[in-house]
Design an enzyme around this catalytic site. Structure first.
Site, PDB file in Angstrom:
ATOM      1  N   ASP A 166      42.607  55.739  35.766  1.00  0.00           N
ATOM      2  CA  ASP A 166      43.136  54.901  35.123  1.00  0.00           C
ATOM      3  C   ASP A 166      42.123  53.941  34.414  1.00  0.00           C
ATOM      4  O   ASP A 166      42.647  53.727  33.536  1.00  0.00           O
ATOM      5  CB  ASP A 166      43.888  53.579  35.927  1.00  0.00           C
ATOM      6  CG  ASP A 166      46.103  54.983  35.593  1.00  0.00           C
ATOM      7  OD1 ASP A 166      45.605  55.600  35.619  1.00  0.00           O
ATOM      8  OD2 ASP A 166      46.313  53.854  36.106  1.00  0.00           O
ATOM      9  N   GLY A 167      41.082  52.991  34.803  1.00  0.00           N
ATOM     10  CA  GLY A 167      40.044  53.037  33.982  1.00  0.00           C
ATOM     11  C   GLY A 167      39.542  53.719  33.245  1.00  0.00           C
ATOM     12  O   GLY A 167      39.497  52.915  31.502  1.00  0.00           O
ATOM     13  N   ARG A 208      40.138  52.379  28.767  1.00  0.00           N
ATOM     14  CA  ARG A 208      38.599  52.661  28.135  1.00  0.00           C
ATOM     15  C   ARG A 208      38.858  52.901  26.233  1.00  0.00           C
ATOM     16  O   ARG A 208      38.904  53.279  25.024  1.00  0.00           O
ATOM     17  CB  ARG A 208      37.056  52.407  28.595  1.00  0.00           C
ATOM     18  CG  ARG A 208      36.345  53.008  27.164  1.00  0.00           C
ATOM     19  CD  ARG A 208      34.425  53.680  28.375  1.00  0.00           C
ATOM     20  NE  ARG A 208      33.880  53.491  27.100  1.00  0.00           N
ATOM     21  CZ  ARG A 208      33.136  54.479  27.183  1.00  0.00           C
ATOM     22  NH1 ARG A 208      33.459  55.492  28.148  1.00  0.00           N
ATOM     23  NH2 ARG A 208      31.701  54.651  26.245  1.00  0.00           N
ATOM     24  N   ASN A 258      47.277  47.003  29.204  1.00  0.00           N
ATOM     25  CA  ASN A 258      47.708  46.800  29.860  1.00  0.00           C
ATOM     26  C   ASN A 258      48.032  45.159  30.447  1.00  0.00           C
ATOM     27  O   ASN A 258      49.363  44.838  30.583  1.00  0.00           O
ATOM     28  CB  ASN A 258      47.125  47.005  31.411  1.00  0.00           C
ATOM     29  CG  ASN A 258      47.112  48.471  32.520  1.00  0.00           C
ATOM     30  OD1 ASN A 258      48.043  48.799  31.958  1.00  0.00           O
ATOM     31  ND2 ASN A 258      46.544  48.279  33.698  1.00  0.00           N
ATOM     32  N   ASP A 259      47.063  44.350  30.093  1.00  0.00           N
ATOM     33  CA  ASP A 259      47.418  43.299  30.068  1.00  0.00           C
ATOM     34  C   ASP A 259      45.859  42.176  29.455  1.00  0.00           C
ATOM     35  O   ASP A 259      44.967  42.465  29.871  1.00  0.00           O
ATOM     36  CB  ASP A 259      47.711  42.611  31.707  1.00  0.00           C
ATOM     37  CG  ASP A 259      46.617  43.027  32.797  1.00  0.00           C
ATOM     38  OD1 ASP A 259      44.838  43.023  32.378  1.00  0.00           O
ATOM     39  OD2 ASP A 259      46.866  43.259  33.692  1.00  0.00           O
ATOM     40  N   ARG A 262      39.060  25.915  42.841  1.00  0.00           N
ATOM     41  CA  ARG A 262      39.499  25.407  42.076  1.00  0.00           C
ATOM     42  C   ARG A 262      40.512  25.761  41.243  1.00  0.00           C
ATOM     43  O   ARG A 262      40.141  26.588  40.501  1.00  0.00           O
ATOM     44  CB  ARG A 262      38.839  23.990  40.614  1.00  0.00           C
ATOM     45  CG  ARG A 262      39.425  23.431  40.280  1.00  0.00           C
ATOM     46  CD  ARG A 262      37.823  22.902  39.502  1.00  0.00           C
ATOM     47  NE  ARG A 262      39.494  21.332  38.324  1.00  0.00           N
ATOM     48  CZ  ARG A 262      38.721  20.493  37.490  1.00  0.00           C
ATOM     49  NH1 ARG A 262      37.141  20.550  37.940  1.00  0.00           N
ATOM     50  NH2 ARG A 262      38.864  19.538  37.199  1.00  0.00           N
ATOM     51  N   ASP A 296      46.123  30.216  40.623  1.00  0.00           N
ATOM     52  CA  ASP A 296      44.983  31.382  40.633  1.00  0.00           C
ATOM     53  C   ASP A 296      44.185  31.811  39.089  1.00  0.00           C
ATOM     54  O   ASP A 296      43.575  31.520  38.314  1.00  0.00           O
ATOM     55  CB  ASP A 296      44.532  32.277  41.597  1.00  0.00           C
ATOM     56  CG  ASP A 296      44.390  31.539  42.996  1.00  0.00           C
ATOM     57  OD1 ASP A 296      44.121  30.553  43.122  1.00  0.00           O
ATOM     58  OD2 ASP A 296      44.640  32.391  43.774  1.00  0.00           O
ATOM     59  N   ALA A 300      49.241  33.207  42.168  1.00  0.00           N
ATOM     60  CA  ALA A 300      48.961  31.892  43.754  1.00  0.00           C
ATOM     61  C   ALA A 300      49.608  30.519  42.767  1.00  0.00           C
ATOM     62  O   ALA A 300      48.372  30.027  43.249  1.00  0.00           O
ATOM     63  CB  ALA A 300      47.918  32.479  44.429  1.00  0.00           C
ATOM     64  N   GLN A 306      39.287  43.332  31.995  1.00  0.00           N
ATOM     65  CA  GLN A 306      37.003  43.236  31.474  1.00  0.00           C
ATOM     66  C   GLN A 306      37.214  41.398  31.028  1.00  0.00           C
ATOM     67  O   GLN A 306      37.821  41.521  30.517  1.00  0.00           O
ATOM     68  CB  GLN A 306      36.537  43.611  30.661  1.00  0.00           C
ATOM     69  CG  GLN A 306      36.744  45.349  30.340  1.00  0.00           C
ATOM     70  CD  GLN A 306      35.439  46.018  30.921  1.00  0.00           C
ATOM     71  OE1 GLN A 306      34.796  45.337  31.199  1.00  0.00           O
ATOM     72  NE2 GLN A 306      35.162  47.116  31.247  1.00  0.00           N
TER      73      GLN A 306
END
Length: 358
Positions: free
Chosen positions: A69-70, A74, A176-177, A187, A206, A241, A276
């Site tokens: 998938d990676g 690309r 994807n996102d 933090r 997070d 989170a 990325q």
């Protein structure tokens, strides 16, 4: 389709991908199709952006990816830049994006050339920001983890209007996102989340991400988000989170943009596009994520059995209580064509059923 130029994206670390690339090059030579390996590296030793990669490859009509998938992500980024078709050869382990097995590469290329294919179109994400993205000095060494140099920050699109309220249009294509995530382990980031221009809530988390239906089975899924059919038209906002009681995903309409503003007392936040890291935002900066006007065009040999793949790749098993007193549920629920009032439905495994999946 008229196929004159083919671009090849190969996962060089897998011998089976290298062998499949040899098959593709041989097929191209037989059919007088120009075949170019799409190289992420420029002559100056710096990593190219997507548009520079495509131009260096001669603007291919078809992009073939050999990997998981990676590798497909690309290749999809490159194909979308040129409105090219992308064909994913499956050499991965748990992915959802590729389909053609390595043994079927030649048959798949023949099908593309002879127009015997199914066109699968997928939603893409675009992005605006309050400022151009930059990667601070020293950050690359901290985030790369042996994966090689980062992609350069996205360029500003010259074909779109810029103003203070709507921000700067960036040359971003995400399948994807888009993720806004913390940089310091101790933090969280504090982010105001806006949907259709109205504040939903201020989150401390997070990360916060906006995914396509295709990306719903990636990071969003790992963070507890819903699985969404890749045929759906929607954006999925998922907090990762969050330090608050409301930790649910929000599924929006495709014309409802999601804005993420880094709040005053937050630390800096990294912007990742399809995994990325592409830049860092400081308090007061913001990004807007929205459905892109264009879509990715992917070639398939037939309709994708998304739910069968979901069952297989996620190792779904039937509840013991459901099968303890009888036979397991059949793999296919129907075996005959639907009646007239259901003829519009997309069904897999039905003889002479409708061919409506795209």
């Amino acid at each position: 389709m008229t196929l004159n130029r083919l671009g090849l994206v190969v996962h060089g670390g897998r011998p089976e991908a290298v062998e499949a690339a040899r098959v593709v090059r041989a097929w191209c030579e037989e059919h007088a199709v120009r075949c170019t390996d799409i190289d992420v590296w420029g002559e100056d030793g710096h990593r190219r952006g997507a548009r520079a990669e495509v131009e260096a490859a001669g603007n291919p009509d078809l992009v073939v990816t050999l990997g998981g998938d990676g590798t497909f992500l690309r290749g999809a980024r490159l194909a979308a830049q040129n409105d090219a078709l992308v064909l994913g050869v499956d050499l991965g382990r748990v992915g959802f994006l590729t389909e053609v097995p390595a043994s079927g590469v030649r048959a798949a290329l023949d099908a593309v050339r002879e127009d015997r294919l199914t066109l699968d179109t997928r939603m893409l994400l675009a992005m605006r920001a309050s400022c151009p993205l930059k990667v601070p000095a020293g950050l690359e060494e901290w985030v790369r983890y042996g994966r090689g140099p980062l992609l350069p920050p996205p360029q500003v699109r010259p074909d779109c209007e810029i103003n203070d309220e709507w921000g700067i249009p960036l040359d971003v294509t995400a399948l994807n996102d888009v993720v806004l995530e913390k940089l310091a382990r101790d933090r969280q980031v504090s982010v105001g989340v806006y949907i259709s221009g109205r504040l939903l809530a201020a989150y401390s988390a997070d990360a916060l991400l906006v995914a396509t239906p295709t990306g719903s089975t990636a990071y969003s899924f790992a963070a507890g988000g819903p699985v969404v059919s890749p045929r759906a038209e929607a954006l999925v906002f998922t907090p990762v989170a969050p330090h608050m009681a409301f930790d649910r995903s929000i599924v929006t309409a495709p014309n409802e943009a999601v804005g993420l503003r880094v709040l005053e007392r937050s630390g800096p936040a990294a912007v990742s596009i399809d995994g990325q890291v592409r830049g860092v935002l400081d308090p007061g900066d913001w990004i807007g994520v929205y459905a892109a006007p264009r879509r990715l065009r992917a070639a398939r040999l037939g309709p994708m059995d998304f739910y069968g793949r979901l069952r297989e790749r996620m190792n779904l098993t039937d509840a013991p209580a459901a099968v303890a007193d009888g036979s397991p549920a059949p793999l296919w629920s129907v075996s005959t064509p639907p009646p007239g009032d259901l003829a519009h439905l997309a069904l897999l495994g039905v003889p002479d059923g409708p061919s409506t999946i795209q």
